[in-house]
Design a protein around this motif. Structure first.
Motif, PDB file in Angstrom:
ATOM      1  N   PRO A   1       0.836  -1.204   0.000  1.00  0.00           N
ATOM      2  CA  PRO A   1       0.000   0.000   0.000  1.00  0.00           C
ATOM      3  C   PRO A   1       0.871   1.253   0.000  1.00  0.00           C
ATOM      4  CG  PRO A   1       0.000  -1.016   2.167  1.00  0.00           C
ATOM      5  CD  PRO A   1       0.752  -1.936   1.243  1.00  0.00           C
ATOM      6  N   VAL A   2       0.458   2.211  -0.793  1.00  0.00           N
ATOM      7  CA  VAL A   2       1.174   3.479  -0.856  1.00  0.00           C
ATOM      8  C   VAL A   2       0.661   4.344   0.278  1.00  0.00           C
ATOM      9  CG1 VAL A   2       1.633   5.507  -2.265  1.00  0.00           C
ATOM     10  CG2 VAL A   2       1.403   3.268  -3.347  1.00  0.00           C
ATOM     11  N   ARG A   3       1.572   4.714   1.165  1.00  0.00           N
ATOM     12  CA  ARG A   3       1.168   5.563   2.288  1.00  0.00           C
ATOM     13  C   ARG A   3       1.144   7.009   1.824  1.00  0.00           C
ATOM     14  NH1 ARG A   3       4.764   4.121   7.355  1.00  0.00           N
ATOM     15  NH2 ARG A   3       6.395   4.045   5.815  1.00  0.00           N
ATOM     16  N   PRO A   4       0.051   7.689   2.080  1.00  0.00           N
ATOM     17  CA  PRO A   4       0.002   9.092   1.689  1.00  0.00           C
ATOM     18  C   PRO A   4       0.992   9.900   2.530  1.00  0.00           C
ATOM     19  CG  PRO A   4      -1.928   8.506   2.985  1.00  0.00           C
ATOM     20  CD  PRO A   4      -1.147   7.244   2.750  1.00  0.00           C
ATOM     21  N   ARG A   5       1.569  10.895   1.906  1.00  0.00           N
ATOM     22  CA  ARG A   5       2.509  11.749   2.617  1.00  0.00           C
ATOM     23  C   ARG A   5       1.748  12.618   3.590  1.00  0.00           C
ATOM     24  NH1 ARG A   5       7.121  14.450  -0.319  1.00  0.00           N
ATOM     25  NH2 ARG A   5       8.538  12.751   0.076  1.00  0.00           N
ATOM     26  N   ARG A   6       2.334  12.779   4.760  1.00  0.00           N
ATOM     27  CA  ARG A   6       1.704  13.656   5.750  1.00  0.00           C
ATOM     28  C   ARG A   6       2.000  15.098   5.367  1.00  0.00           C
ATOM     29  NH1 ARG A   6       3.458  11.918  11.620  1.00  0.00           N
ATOM     30  NH2 ARG A   6       5.366  11.338  10.607  1.00  0.00           N
ATOM     31  N   PRO A   7       1.035  15.963   5.563  1.00  0.00           N
ATOM     32  CA  PRO A   7       1.309  17.377   5.275  1.00  0.00           C
ATOM     33  C   PRO A   7       2.335  17.888   6.275  1.00  0.00           C
ATOM     34  CG  PRO A   7      -0.845  17.114   6.299  1.00  0.00           C
ATOM     35  CD  PRO A   7      -0.305  15.741   6.032  1.00  0.00           C
TER      36      PRO A   7
END
Length: 91
Positions: free
Chosen positions: A59-65
C-alpha cells in the motif's frame, strides 16, 4: 491485491475429524490451508518475482502534510534575565 477463492472437495467424515483435532491445537482448517498455500507459493514462485509482486501490492502511504511552524516557548532562563533576576542586577 485482489484475492481469489479456492474450492476443494474433501470427505465429510474426514473433515469433521480434521476440524475436531485442529480445535485441540487452537487452529482451523482455513488457517492451515492458508499456511500450506503460502508455503507452496514460496517454494514454487522464484524469489525475485515474489519480491516484485510484494512491492507492487504494497500500500502506498500518503505523505503527511508538513507541520505548521509553531513559535518556540520562552525558556525560564530568558524570562529571569529580562526581569533583572540575574547577578548583573545587583552591580
Amino acid at each position: 491485491m485482489e484475492k481469489n477463492e479456492i474450492m476443494l472437495s474433501f470427505d465429510s467424515e474426514k473433515m469433521e475429524a480434521l476440524v475436531f483435532y485442529l480445535k485441540k491445537e487452537n487452529t482451523t482448517v482455513q488457517k492451515k490451508m492458508d499456511e500450506a498455500l503460502r508455503l507452496l507459493y514460496e517454494q514454487t514462485v522464484p524469489e525475485p518475482l515474489r519480491e516484485y509482486l510484494d512491492a507492487k501490492s504494497a500500500p502506498v502511504r500518503p505523505r503527511r502534510p508538513p507541520r505548521p511552524s509553531q513559535p518556540k516557548a520562552e525558556t525560564p532562563k530568558s524570562a529571569s534575565a529580562s526581569t533583572g533576576g540575574g547577578k548583573e542586577a545587583g552591580v
